[in-house]
Design an enzyme around this catalytic site. Structure first.
Site, short mmCIF file in Angstrom:
data_model
loop_
_atom_site.label_atom_id
_atom_site.label_comp_id
_atom_site.label_asym_id
_atom_site.label_seq_id
_atom_site.Cartn_x
_atom_site.Cartn_y
_atom_site.Cartn_z
N TYR A 135 0.82 -1.22 0.00
CA TYR A 135 0.00 0.00 0.00
C TYR A 135 0.85 1.27 0.00
CZ TYR A 135 -4.75 -1.78 0.82
OH TYR A 135 -5.98 -2.36 0.69
N LYS A 185 2.71 -15.20 3.09
CA LYS A 185 2.96 -15.96 1.86
C LYS A 185 4.46 -16.24 1.82
CE LYS A 185 1.66 -17.71 -2.12
NZ LYS A 185 0.85 -18.95 -2.22
N ASP A 217 -3.27 -18.12 0.89
CA ASP A 217 -4.23 -18.83 0.02
C ASP A 217 -4.97 -19.90 0.82
OD1 ASP A 217 -1.76 -20.13 0.22
OD2 ASP A 217 -1.75 -20.87 -1.84
N ASP A 241 -6.81 -6.76 4.06
CA ASP A 241 -7.88 -6.09 3.31
C ASP A 241 -8.79 -7.15 2.67
OD1 ASP A 241 -9.26 -3.95 1.98
OD2 ASP A 241 -8.15 -4.45 0.16
N ASP A 245 -12.85 -8.61 3.98
CA ASP A 245 -14.07 -8.61 3.16
C ASP A 245 -14.65 -10.02 3.09
OD1 ASP A 245 -13.70 -5.88 2.53
OD2 ASP A 245 -14.40 -6.18 0.47
C1 IPM Z 1 -10.66 -0.89 3.58
C2 IPM Z 1 -10.80 -0.27 2.21
C3 IPM Z 1 -9.60 0.63 1.96
C4 IPM Z 1 -8.37 -0.24 1.98
C5 IPM Z 1 -9.68 1.46 0.65
C6 IPM Z 1 -10.93 2.33 0.61
C7 IPM Z 1 -8.46 2.28 0.43
O1 IPM Z 1 -10.94 -1.26 1.25
O2 IPM Z 1 -10.60 -0.14 4.56
O3 IPM Z 1 -10.65 -2.11 3.68
O4 IPM Z 1 -7.99 -0.84 0.97
O5 IPM Z 1 -7.75 -0.31 3.04
MG MG Z 2 -11.14 -3.21 2.04
#
Ligand code: IPM
Ligand code: MG
Length: 351
Positions: A135, A185, A217, A241, A245
């Site tokens: 990042y 990884k 993975d 990240d 999700d």
């Molecule tokens: C998160 C989001 C952010 C990230 C984006 C909006 C930059 O996806 O907070 O998970 O990638 O960290």
């Molecule tokens: Mg995110």
């Protein structure tokens, strides 16, 4: 107790408004300062994270953050895009530890993308590193010798960055079920080899925590196969990240996952932090009043806990949210028809 409210773009505005109603209903001496972030800040000030917003952040005990992201801004130079607001705040405020809890709510087993008997066991915490990795490494576009366009982003961690997030992971595990799974990884990446070495070194200071390692993975696979095996997962910025999700859909909806981003800075009653739902600005449903505000309300609960030292009020808010879900009040994301304000009303009523 001063809270900076940065609602940002899209549904960020709608969900933050509901979390504010909840905070205002509590018997606490809270004051709120607002600031512009993201695409809306770019449109007003020419920058997604204007200096006045940073000044507000520095004056407060905590930040309640909505979301940033605006399709109108997709063609801007990267340093002017809405996402730079959250990345910039994380970095400027030294918020390196991102806690993303994922826990099954009773009554929601059927909403999970997983079979109910698999989903019901979910009670995990992802501790994601937030200030480094691919990042924040050097990035750019260049032309290869063959004349081809090439994009690049450098992934790196130094040992101090790994050590401090590893410590955050071990400490979180000590407060929970005492298990820490470090995800990397290391079979391919040098960054991950250093990560693994440093996590193992750090483990010496935490003999009461059972440490395991998992390749990312495999971790993605195990998260849907048997999520109940995880207590605390510690991982880098990019892997965290993605896995967070994924964990959200295992629980049922990305509209339910809160997060706390913490660093070393202390407040009068705890640690300075930024609190945000893990979802984004959802331009497709923005302005329709149908976004689920629960992730932001749960983020406000984390704010009460970590930055204001109000464990009791935090638990009250969390219990009210659990009750709303147990009572079957679902937004569109969970297959129901409750709109944003109705869900906010329902939380307030149970509070
Ligand atoms: C998160 C989001 C952010 C990230 C984006 C909006 C930059 O996806 O907070 O998970 O990638 O960290
Ligand atoms: Mg995110």
């Amino acid at each position: 107790m001063k809270i900076a409210v940065f609602a940002g773009d899209g549904i960020g505005q709608e969900v933050t408004a509901q979390a504010l109603r909840v905070l205002e209903a509590l018997p606490l001496p809270l004051s709120f300062l607002t600031g512009d972030v993201g695409g809306m800040a770019y449109k007003k000030h020419g920058h997604p994270l204007p200096p006045e917003t940073l000044t507000v952040a520095r004056e407060c005990d905590a930040i309640l953050f909505g979301a940033v992201g605006d399709p109108d801004c997709d063609n801007l130079a990267r340093d002017l895009r809405p996402e730079q607001a959250i990345l910039g705040l994380r970095s400027a405020m030294g918020l390196f530890a991102n806690l993303r809890p994922a826990k099954m709510f009773p009554g929601l087993e059927g909403a999970s993308a997983l079979r109910p008997e698999v989903a019901s066991a979910i009670d995990l915490l992802i501790v994601r590193e937030l200030n480094g990795d691919v990042y924040f490494g050097e990035k750019g576009m260049r032309t290869t010798d063959a004349g081809l366009r090439e994009g690049y982003d450098i992934m790196s961690y130094d040992e101090s960055e790994v050590r401090r997030i590893a410590i955050a992971g071990f400490e979180a595990a000590q407060k929970r079920r005492g298990m820490l799974c470090s995800v990397d990884k290391a079979n391919v990446l040098e960054t991950s080899q250093l990560w693994r070495d440093v996590v193992i070194e750090t483990a010496a200071g935490f003999p009461d925590v059972k440490l395991t390692h998992m390749l990312v993975d495999n971790a993605a696979m195990q998260l849907v196969r048997n999520p109940g095996q995880f207590d605390v997962v510690v991982t880098g910025n990019l892997f965290g990240d993605i896995l967070s999700d994924q964990a959200s859909m295992c629980v049922g909806s990305i509209g339910l996952l809160a997060s706390a981003s913490l660093g070393e800075r202390k407040t009068a009653h705890g640690t300075f932090g930024l609190y945000e739902p893990i979802h984004g600005s959802a331009p497709d449903i923005a302005g329709k009043g149908i976004a689920n505000p629960l992730a932001t309300i749960l983020s406000a609960a984390e704010l009460l806990r970590h930055s204001l030292g109000q464990e009791e009020q935090a638990a009250r808010v969390e219990q009210a949210v659990a009750k709303v879900l147990a009572d079957g009040i679902f937004g569109a994301d969970l297959g129901g028809d409750a709109d944003t304000a109705t869900i906010g009303d329902a939380v307030l009523a149970r509070l």
